[in-house]
Design a protein around this motif. Structure first.
Motif, PDB file in Angstrom:
ATOM      1  N   GLY A  70      16.159   8.031   0.792  1.00  0.00           N
ATOM      2  CA  GLY A  70      15.129   8.722   0.025  1.00  0.00           C
ATOM      3  C   GLY A  70      13.807   8.732   0.754  1.00  0.00           C
ATOM      4  N   ASN A  71      12.786   9.225   0.072  1.00  0.00           N
ATOM      5  CA  ASN A  71      11.434   9.344   0.627  1.00  0.00           C
ATOM      6  C   ASN A  71      10.523   8.310  -0.012  1.00  0.00           C
ATOM      7  N   TYR A  72       9.700   7.684   0.832  1.00  0.00           N
ATOM      8  CA  TYR A  72       8.800   6.635   0.366  1.00  0.00           C
ATOM      9  C   TYR A  72       7.464   6.753   1.092  1.00  0.00           C
ATOM     10  N   ALA A  73       6.403   6.277   0.445  1.00  0.00           N
ATOM     11  CA  ALA A  73       5.112   6.134   1.123  1.00  0.00           C
ATOM     12  C   ALA A  73       5.166   4.824   1.898  1.00  0.00           C
ATOM     13  N   LEU A  74       4.605   4.833   3.111  1.00  0.00           N
ATOM     14  CA  LEU A  74       4.544   3.635   3.946  1.00  0.00           C
ATOM     15  C   LEU A  74       3.109   3.134   3.948  1.00  0.00           C
ATOM     16  N   LEU A  75       2.922   1.937   3.435  1.00  0.00           N
ATOM     17  CA  LEU A  75       1.605   1.324   3.327  1.00  0.00           C
ATOM     18  C   LEU A  75       1.669  -0.060   3.960  1.00  0.00           C
ATOM     19  N   ALA A  76       0.527  -0.696   4.120  1.00  0.00           N
ATOM     20  CA  ALA A  76       0.505  -2.051   4.668  1.00  0.00           C
ATOM     21  C   ALA A  76      -0.681  -2.816   4.113  1.00  0.00           C
ATOM     22  N   ILE A  77      -0.537  -4.116   4.109  1.00  0.00           N
ATOM     23  CA  ILE A  77      -1.658  -5.014   3.862  1.00  0.00           C
ATOM     24  C   ILE A  77      -1.828  -5.803   5.155  1.00  0.00           C
ATOM     25  N   PRO A  78      -2.767  -5.376   6.013  1.00  0.00           N
ATOM     26  CA  PRO A  78      -2.938  -6.070   7.292  1.00  0.00           C
ATOM     27  C   PRO A  78      -3.783  -7.337   7.141  1.00  0.00           C
ATOM     28  N   THR A  79      -3.449  -8.333   7.924  1.00  0.00           N
ATOM     29  CA  THR A  79      -4.308  -9.498   8.122  1.00  0.00           C
ATOM     30  C   THR A  79      -4.341  -9.727   9.628  1.00  0.00           C
ATOM     31  N   GLU A  80      -5.112 -10.695  10.054  1.00  0.00           N
ATOM     32  CA  GLU A  80      -5.235 -10.942  11.485  1.00  0.00           C
ATOM     33  C   GLU A  80      -3.910 -11.393  12.104  1.00  0.00           C
ATOM     34  N   LYS A  81      -3.077 -12.104  11.340  1.00  0.00           N
ATOM     35  CA  LYS A  81      -1.853 -12.690  11.903  1.00  0.00           C
ATOM     36  C   LYS A  81      -0.567 -12.000  11.474  1.00  0.00           C
ATOM     37  N   GLU A  82      -0.593 -11.264  10.351  1.00  0.00           N
ATOM     38  CA  GLU A  82       0.621 -10.594   9.878  1.00  0.00           C
ATOM     39  C   GLU A  82       0.281  -9.405   8.998  1.00  0.00           C
ATOM     40  N   TRP A  83       1.237  -8.516   8.876  1.00  0.00           N
ATOM     41  CA  TRP A  83       1.115  -7.376   7.973  1.00  0.00           C
ATOM     42  C   TRP A  83       2.232  -7.461   6.947  1.00  0.00           C
ATOM     43  N   THR A  84       1.908  -7.098   5.728  1.00  0.00           N
ATOM     44  CA  THR A  84       2.920  -6.881   4.714  1.00  0.00           C
ATOM     45  C   THR A  84       3.130  -5.382   4.644  1.00  0.00           C
ATOM     46  N   LEU A  85       4.309  -4.935   5.069  1.00  0.00           N
ATOM     47  CA  LEU A  85       4.647  -3.512   5.017  1.00  0.00           C
ATOM     48  C   LEU A  85       5.219  -3.207   3.657  1.00  0.00           C
ATOM     49  N   ILE A  86       4.798  -2.090   3.085  1.00  0.00           N
ATOM     50  CA  ILE A  86       5.186  -1.712   1.727  1.00  0.00           C
ATOM     51  C   ILE A  86       5.834  -0.343   1.743  1.00  0.00           C
ATOM     52  N   LEU A  87       6.985  -0.231   1.103  1.00  0.00           N
ATOM     53  CA  LEU A  87       7.588   1.065   0.819  1.00  0.00           C
ATOM     54  C   LEU A  87       7.363   1.314  -0.658  1.00  0.00           C
ATOM     55  N   SER A  88       6.699   2.422  -0.975  1.00  0.00           N
ATOM     56  CA  SER A  88       6.361   2.769  -2.354  1.00  0.00           C
ATOM     57  C   SER A  88       7.032   4.075  -2.738  1.00  0.00           C
ATOM     58  N   SER A  89       7.480   4.159  -3.979  1.00  0.00           N
ATOM     59  CA  SER A  89       8.073   5.414  -4.461  1.00  0.00           C
ATOM     60  C   SER A  89       7.006   6.455  -4.779  1.00  0.00           C
ATOM     61  N   ASP A  90       5.731   6.084  -4.680  1.00  0.00           N
ATOM     62  CA  ASP A  90       4.622   6.990  -4.976  1.00  0.00           C
ATOM     63  C   ASP A  90       4.245   7.783  -3.719  1.00  0.00           C
ATOM     64  N   VAL A  91       5.007   8.834  -3.429  1.00  0.00           N
ATOM     65  CA  VAL A  91       4.705   9.680  -2.267  1.00  0.00           C
ATOM     66  C   VAL A  91       3.623  10.686  -2.643  1.00  0.00           C
ATOM     67  N   ASP A  92       3.110  11.393  -1.671  1.00  0.00           N
ATOM     68  CA  ASP A  92       2.083  12.419  -1.860  1.00  0.00           C
ATOM     69  C   ASP A  92       0.785  11.846  -2.400  1.00  0.00           C
ATOM     70  N   GLN A  93       0.407  10.675  -1.915  1.00  0.00           N
ATOM     71  CA  GLN A  93      -0.881  10.106  -2.317  1.00  0.00           C
ATOM     72  C   GLN A  93      -1.849  10.159  -1.143  1.00  0.00           C
ATOM     73  N   TRP A  94      -3.107  10.424  -1.437  1.00  0.00           N
ATOM     74  CA  TRP A  94      -4.127  10.460  -0.401  1.00  0.00           C
ATOM     75  C   TRP A  94      -4.574   9.030  -0.157  1.00  0.00           C
ATOM     76  N   GLY A  95      -4.445   8.590   1.081  1.00  0.00           N
ATOM     77  CA  GLY A  95      -4.828   7.218   1.389  1.00  0.00           C
ATOM     78  C   GLY A  95      -3.994   6.246   0.590  1.00  0.00           C
ATOM     79  N   ALA A  96      -4.627   5.172   0.157  1.00  0.00           N
ATOM     80  CA  ALA A  96      -3.966   4.195  -0.708  1.00  0.00           C
ATOM     81  C   ALA A  96      -4.815   3.984  -1.957  1.00  0.00           C
ATOM     82  N   TYR A  97      -5.624   4.996  -2.266  1.00  0.00           N
ATOM     83  CA  TYR A  97      -6.577   4.858  -3.368  1.00  0.00           C
ATOM     84  C   TYR A  97      -5.901   4.782  -4.730  1.00  0.00           C
ATOM     85  N   SER A  98      -4.736   5.389  -4.859  1.00  0.00           N
ATOM     86  CA  SER A  98      -4.038   5.364  -6.145  1.00  0.00           C
ATOM     87  C   SER A  98      -2.858   4.397  -6.116  1.00  0.00           C
ATOM     88  N   TYR A  99      -2.878   3.438  -5.169  1.00  0.00           N
ATOM     89  CA  TYR A  99      -1.782   2.496  -5.012  1.00  0.00           C
ATOM     90  C   TYR A  99      -1.481   1.776  -6.323  1.00  0.00           C
TER      91      TYR A  99
END
Length: 191
Positions: free
Chosen positions: A110-139
């Motif tokens: 399927g299709n997913y939005a790809l987002l992340a929560i970056p930190t200096e040492k690691e990133w949390t990668l997120i697959l969200s079912s909320d596609v077609d969003q501008w930026g991550a403002y409506s996360y």
């Protein structure tokens, strides 16, 4: 005759004005696409023998912002500890053509939005079912399908434009790499 010519001239101007098309200027962060197998769409059209019977496994559509001398991570551009859209403009869209394992998480085709929560040492990668969003403002965390934490690696040279690409790891696994500035993160995607 003079009145008819003048009326005809105004009519032409009115028609030309009604049909005038204006276009937006070029986007500062052009769109790009990454496939696995690499260059799948191009090779399918221009070098079908190169892909043989391979089918597309995954595709990411994303925008490629440039560093332009700016500090990137831990700033307003990509703040540490906050959800980031992984690139610019709309959140990248990742399409899995079949069920996969993303990192260590099972994910349905399927299709997913790809987002992340970056930190200096690691990133949390997120697959969200909320596609077609501008930026991550409506996360909305309730729409998360998977979260995977991966370590940050440092690049030896500066990568000017945010980039995503896939590389074959073995017969059933590809490595998804995302890099920008001197930061690189990778995650395995198994098919």
């Amino acid at each position: 005759m003079k009145k008819t010519g003048l009326l005809f001239g105004f009519l032409l101007l009115a028609i030309a004005g009604a049909n005038a098309q204006t276009f937006r200027g070029l986007d500062k962060s052009p769109m790009d696409m990454a496939y696995y197998p690499d260059d799948y769409a191009h090779d399918r059209k221009f070098a079908p023998a190169k892909i043989g019977t391979d089918k597309a496994m995954v595709r990411i559509t994303y925008s490629r912002p440039a560093k332009n001398g700016r500090e990137i991570f831990g700033t307003k551009l990509a703040p540490y500890g906050k959800v980031w859209r992984v690139g610019a403009n709309e959140a990248p869209e990742i399409k899995f053509y079949q069920d996969v394992t993303f990192g260590d998480k099972k994910v349905k085709a399927g299709n997913y939005a790809l987002l992340a929560i970056p930190t200096e040492k690691e990133w949390t990668l997120i697959l969200s079912s909320d596609v077609d969003q501008w930026g991550a403002y409506s996360y909305n965390e309730a729409l998360d399908v998977a979260r995977v934490t991966v370590p940050v690696q440092k690049l030896d040279t500066v990568l000017e434009n945010f980039s995503i690409q896939f590389a074959k790891k073995d017969a059933k696994t590809a490595t998804l790499s995302m890099g920008w500035d001197t930061t690189l993160v990778t995650v395995p995607v198994s098919f």
